[in-house]
Design a protein around this motif. Structure first.
Motif, PDB file in Angstrom:
ATOM      1  N   THR A 164     -15.530   0.393  -2.884  1.00 29.35           N
ATOM      2  CA  THR A 164     -14.805  -0.586  -2.066  1.00 29.35           C
ATOM      3  C   THR A 164     -13.398  -0.046  -1.870  1.00 29.35           C
ATOM      4  OG1 THR A 164     -13.944  -1.833  -3.958  1.00 29.35           O
ATOM      5  CG2 THR A 164     -16.114  -2.488  -3.116  1.00 29.35           C
ATOM      6  N   SER A 165     -12.640  -0.688  -1.018  1.00 30.54           N
ATOM      7  CA  SER A 165     -11.254  -0.264  -0.844  1.00 30.54           C
ATOM      8  C   SER A 165     -10.475  -0.408  -2.153  1.00 30.54           C
ATOM      9  CB  SER A 165     -10.592  -1.085   0.269  1.00 30.54           C
ATOM     10  OG  SER A 165     -10.753  -2.479   0.035  1.00 30.54           O
ATOM     11  N   ARG A 166     -10.851  -1.399  -2.970  1.00 30.22           N
ATOM     12  CA  ARG A 166     -10.178  -1.578  -4.262  1.00 30.22           C
ATOM     13  C   ARG A 166     -10.477  -0.407  -5.197  1.00 30.22           C
ATOM     14  NH1 ARG A 166      -5.867  -3.663  -5.501  1.00 30.22           N
ATOM     15  NH2 ARG A 166      -5.598  -1.750  -6.659  1.00 30.22           N
ATOM     16  N   VAL A 167     -11.732   0.064  -5.175  1.00 30.44           N
ATOM     17  CA  VAL A 167     -12.101   1.217  -5.998  1.00 30.44           C
ATOM     18  C   VAL A 167     -11.281   2.434  -5.582  1.00 30.44           C
ATOM     19  CG1 VAL A 167     -13.967   2.838  -6.520  1.00 30.44           C
ATOM     20  CG2 VAL A 167     -14.419   0.383  -6.525  1.00 30.44           C
ATOM     21  N   LEU A 168     -11.128   2.638  -4.272  1.00 29.67           N
ATOM     22  CA  LEU A 168     -10.338   3.776  -3.791  1.00 29.67           C
ATOM     23  C   LEU A 168      -8.874   3.652  -4.224  1.00 29.67           C
ATOM     24  CD1 LEU A 168     -11.758   4.188  -0.183  1.00 29.67           C
ATOM     25  CD2 LEU A 168     -12.063   5.759  -2.078  1.00 29.67           C
ATOM     26  N   LEU A 169      -8.328   2.458  -4.081  1.00 28.11           N
ATOM     27  CA  LEU A 169      -6.929   2.260  -4.459  1.00 28.11           C
ATOM     28  C   LEU A 169      -6.703   2.496  -5.948  1.00 28.11           C
ATOM     29  CD1 LEU A 169      -6.151  -0.913  -2.306  1.00 28.11           C
ATOM     30  CD2 LEU A 169      -5.113   1.343  -2.033  1.00 28.11           C
ATOM     31  N   ASP A 170      -7.729   2.230  -6.747  1.00 27.01           N
ATOM     32  CA  ASP A 170      -7.601   2.383  -8.194  1.00 27.01           C
ATOM     33  C   ASP A 170      -7.991   3.772  -8.691  1.00 27.01           C
ATOM     34  OD1 ASP A 170      -6.716  -0.204  -8.456  1.00 27.01           O
ATOM     35  OD2 ASP A 170      -8.683  -1.039  -8.931  1.00 27.01           O
ATOM     36  N   THR A 171      -8.349   4.684  -7.778  1.00 26.93           N
ATOM     37  CA  THR A 171      -8.732   6.036  -8.198  1.00 26.93           C
ATOM     38  C   THR A 171      -7.516   6.737  -8.802  1.00 26.93           C
ATOM     39  OG1 THR A 171     -10.343   6.163  -6.391  1.00 26.93           O
ATOM     40  CG2 THR A 171      -9.709   8.240  -7.444  1.00 26.93           C
ATOM     41  N   PRO A 172      -7.543   7.039 -10.099  1.00 30.00           N
ATOM     42  CA  PRO A 172      -6.342   7.597 -10.733  1.00 30.00           C
ATOM     43  C   PRO A 172      -6.072   9.048 -10.357  1.00 30.00           C
ATOM     44  CG  PRO A 172      -8.142   7.459 -12.325  1.00 30.00           C
ATOM     45  CD  PRO A 172      -8.629   6.807 -11.063  1.00 30.00           C
ATOM     46  N   ASP A 173      -7.126   9.815 -10.102  1.00 28.68           N
ATOM     47  CA  ASP A 173      -6.985  11.238  -9.799  1.00 28.68           C
ATOM     48  C   ASP A 173      -6.630  11.395  -8.315  1.00 28.68           C
ATOM     49  OD1 ASP A 173      -7.454  13.935  -9.089  1.00 28.68           O
ATOM     50  OD2 ASP A 173      -8.842  14.184 -10.759  1.00 28.68           O
ATOM     51  N   ARG A 174      -5.427  11.900  -8.043  1.00 30.83           N
ATOM     52  CA  ARG A 174      -4.985  12.021  -6.661  1.00 30.83           C
ATOM     53  C   ARG A 174      -5.853  12.991  -5.878  1.00 30.83           C
ATOM     54  NH1 ARG A 174      -1.697   9.092  -3.108  1.00 30.83           N
ATOM     55  NH2 ARG A 174      -2.063  10.251  -1.199  1.00 30.83           N
ATOM     56  N   GLU A 175      -6.274  14.072  -6.518  1.00 31.24           N
ATOM     57  CA  GLU A 175      -7.122  15.045  -5.829  1.00 31.24           C
ATOM     58  C   GLU A 175      -8.462  14.419  -5.459  1.00 31.24           C
ATOM     59  OE1 GLU A 175      -9.259  19.398  -6.575  1.00 31.24           O
ATOM     60  OE2 GLU A 175      -7.794  18.617  -8.018  1.00 31.24           O
ATOM     61  N   LEU A 176      -9.044  13.643  -6.383  1.00 31.16           N
ATOM     62  CA  LEU A 176     -10.307  12.954  -6.095  1.00 31.16           C
ATOM     63  C   LEU A 176     -10.108  11.937  -4.986  1.00 31.16           C
ATOM     64  CD1 LEU A 176     -13.260  12.291  -6.677  1.00 31.16           C
ATOM     65  CD2 LEU A 176     -12.491  10.764  -8.519  1.00 31.16           C
ATOM     66  N   PHE A 177      -8.984  11.211  -5.024  1.00 29.15           N
ATOM     67  CA  PHE A 177      -8.683  10.236  -3.972  1.00 29.15           C
ATOM     68  C   PHE A 177      -8.643  10.922  -2.609  1.00 29.15           C
ATOM     69  CE2 PHE A 177      -5.442   8.289  -1.225  1.00 29.15           C
ATOM     70  CZ  PHE A 177      -5.977   7.010  -1.073  1.00 29.15           C
ATOM     71  N   ASP A 178      -7.958  12.066  -2.530  1.00 35.23           N
ATOM     72  CA  ASP A 178      -7.857  12.785  -1.253  1.00 35.23           C
ATOM     73  C   ASP A 178      -9.223  13.274  -0.776  1.00 35.23           C
ATOM     74  OD1 ASP A 178      -5.136  12.405  -1.239  1.00 35.23           O
ATOM     75  OD2 ASP A 178      -4.663  14.365  -2.106  1.00 35.23           O
ATOM     76  N   ARG A 179     -10.067  13.745  -1.703  1.00 36.74           N
ATOM     77  CA  ARG A 179     -11.402  14.215  -1.321  1.00 36.74           C
ATOM     78  C   ARG A 179     -12.242  13.055  -0.804  1.00 36.74           C
ATOM     79  NH1 ARG A 179     -14.657  15.892  -5.095  1.00 36.74           N
ATOM     80  NH2 ARG A 179     -13.367  15.679  -6.946  1.00 36.74           N
ATOM     81  N   ARG A 180     -12.107  11.906  -1.433  1.00 39.85           N
ATOM     82  CA  ARG A 180     -12.865  10.732  -0.988  1.00 39.85           C
ATOM     83  C   ARG A 180     -12.431  10.279   0.394  1.00 39.85           C
ATOM     84  NH1 ARG A 180     -13.322   7.025  -6.563  1.00 39.85           N
ATOM     85  NH2 ARG A 180     -15.205   8.077  -7.342  1.00 39.85           N
ATOM     86  N   ILE A 181     -11.126  10.255   0.623  1.00 40.84           N
ATOM     87  CA  ILE A 181     -10.610   9.872   1.939  1.00 40.84           C
ATOM     88  C   ILE A 181     -11.082  10.853   3.008  1.00 40.84           C
ATOM     89  CG2 ILE A 181      -8.519   9.619   3.330  1.00 40.84           C
ATOM     90  CD1 ILE A 181      -9.035   7.268   1.457  1.00 40.84           C
ATOM     91  N   GLU A 182     -10.997  12.145   2.701  1.00 40.82           N
ATOM     92  CA  GLU A 182     -11.450  13.160   3.654  1.00 40.82           C
ATOM     93  C   GLU A 182     -12.937  12.987   3.967  1.00 40.82           C
ATOM     94  OE1 GLU A 182     -11.687  18.061   4.048  1.00 40.82           O
ATOM     95  OE2 GLU A 182     -10.845  17.116   2.244  1.00 40.82           O
ATOM     96  N   TRP A 183     -13.732  12.697   2.932  1.00 43.16           N
ATOM     97  CA  TRP A 183     -15.174  12.508   3.136  1.00 43.16           C
ATOM     98  C   TRP A 183     -15.432  11.298   4.030  1.00 43.16           C
ATOM     99  CZ3 TRP A 183     -18.983   8.886   2.383  1.00 43.16           C
ATOM    100  CH2 TRP A 183     -20.299   9.345   2.372  1.00 43.16           C
ATOM    101  N   LEU A 184     -14.763  10.197   3.768  1.00 38.28           N
ATOM    102  CA  LEU A 184     -14.971   8.979   4.558  1.00 38.28           C
ATOM    103  C   LEU A 184     -14.589   9.196   6.017  1.00 38.28           C
ATOM    104  CD1 LEU A 184     -13.627   6.329   2.019  1.00 38.28           C
ATOM    105  CD2 LEU A 184     -16.010   6.636   2.713  1.00 38.28           C
ATOM    106  N   LEU A 185     -13.453   9.802   6.248  1.00 36.90           N
ATOM    107  CA  LEU A 185     -13.006  10.019   7.623  1.00 36.90           C
ATOM    108  C   LEU A 185     -13.917  10.994   8.362  1.00 36.90           C
ATOM    109  CD1 LEU A 185      -9.127  10.178   7.132  1.00 36.90           C
ATOM    110  CD2 LEU A 185     -10.466   8.321   8.142  1.00 36.90           C
ATOM    111  N   SER A 186     -14.428  11.997   7.647  1.00 32.21           N
ATOM    112  CA  SER A 186     -15.309  12.968   8.303  1.00 32.21           C
ATOM    113  C   SER A 186     -16.626  12.331   8.742  1.00 32.21           C
ATOM    114  CB  SER A 186     -15.590  14.145   7.362  1.00 32.21           C
ATOM    115  OG  SER A 186     -16.389  13.731   6.260  1.00 32.21           O
TER     116      SER A 186
END
Length: 301
Positions: free
Chosen positions: A206-228
């Motif tokens: 969920t968007s809350r899960v993404l916001l709570d992702t502590p690892d910045r690198e993992l957060f960026d990979r997840r965002i990139e995956w979603l947008l792609s």
């Protein structure tokens, strides 16, 4: 390195292994590692009590029907007929009362299963409800494996047992005698298998899960995956991408020391609606959550 998904999307697997996949747990994870034995015992005890209650209500209904029938006969053959009418009324009221009581839900609620606060267990139990409802609706195909190894699709009338009170036992319990505690019958007594098709629990992303992702690198990979996966010329995809951009904005480094109210104030000044910001922050924004269901979430980082 542990495997995140214990099966290929096209595979048929046993229901409890499918539940592990639904939670994106490593292959081979035991049910007991996801739902602790004390929670399993609480659900099992409640199902057995529910079966005993239904049997008592059935017996009371039969007794009430007999009393009502005898009362009807007495009312036309015995004088004064008030005795028979009284028996008829008592039996009828008892029958209707027992029938109405049998419709009352006797499934244990999540807060009754959990002895102490446990956010992970609560999430897993909510995911279990989602999983069995998807099977009951046919969204996740289910089949029974017959003794000779052949597979036979489970009929929709039998699938409804998954959504019935204590239908979780069809997933969590390998003791098939407990399946008899489920009020909706019949259910096949062979091994039950499901085809996941890459489905994972919506509560995991969920968007809350993404916001709570502590690892910045993992957060960026997840965002990139979603947008792609959202590069589609549709209004739903555009709304989804806008929601993702709001998530990214809420995670700006300069926002780290700010309260949510201050973040909301700054972003609303940039033209973003406060209501949308609040829903995304809470993880309940429909445009985001609904679009996720169209993506191959088993590949989500």
């Amino acid at each position: 390195m542990q495997q995140q998904l214990p099966l290929r999307p096209s595979e048929l697997v046993r229901v409890w292994d499918g539940y592990i996949a639904f939670l994106k747990q490593p292959a081979g994870t035991a049910i007991e590692a996801v739902i602790p034995p004390d929670a399993l015992a609480a659900m099992t005890d409640a199902a057995r009590r529910g079966r005993k209650r239904r049997r008592l209500l059935n017996a009371f209904q039969i007794a009430s029907a007999i009393v009502a029938s005898v009362g009807a006969i007495v009312s036309v053959t015995v004088n004064p007929m008030i005795i028979g009418i009284g028996m008829l009324l008592i039996g009828g009221v008892g029958f209707i009362g027992a029938h109405n009581r049998s419709k009352i839900r006797d499934e244990t609620e999540i807060d009754e299963v959990i002895a102490e606060p446990d956010a992970t267990l609560q999430r897993n139990l909510r995911a279990l409800d989602d999983f069995r409802n998807l099977i009951a609706s046919g969204d996740i195909p289910c089949a029974e494996r017959l003794p000779d190894g052949t597979l036979k699709p489970v009929a929709p009338t039998a699938l409804s047992a998954f959504a019935a009170d204590h239908g979780t036992l069809l997933i969590l319990s390998r003791d098939q005698t407990l399946w008899q505690c489920i009020p909706r019958r019949p259910i096949p007594m062979s091994s039950l298998w499901v085809r996941m098709g890459g489905r994972v629990a919506p509560a995991l992303v969920t968007s809350r899960v993404l916001l709570d992702t502590p690892d910045r690198e993992l957060f960026d990979r997840r965002i990139e995956w979603l947008l792609s996966h959202a590069q589609q010329p549709t209004p739903r995809a555009r709304s989804f991408c806008e929601a993702v951009q709001i998530i990214v904005a809420l995670r700006r480094p300069e926002f780290d020391v700010l309260t949510f109210e201050r973040k909301k104030e700054l972003l609303s000044g940039e033209g973003i609606g406060e209501s949308r910001i609040e829903k995304i922050h809470a993880g309940i924004y429909p445009a985001f959550n609904n679009f996720l269901r169209t993506l191959p979430m088993h590949e989500f980082p």
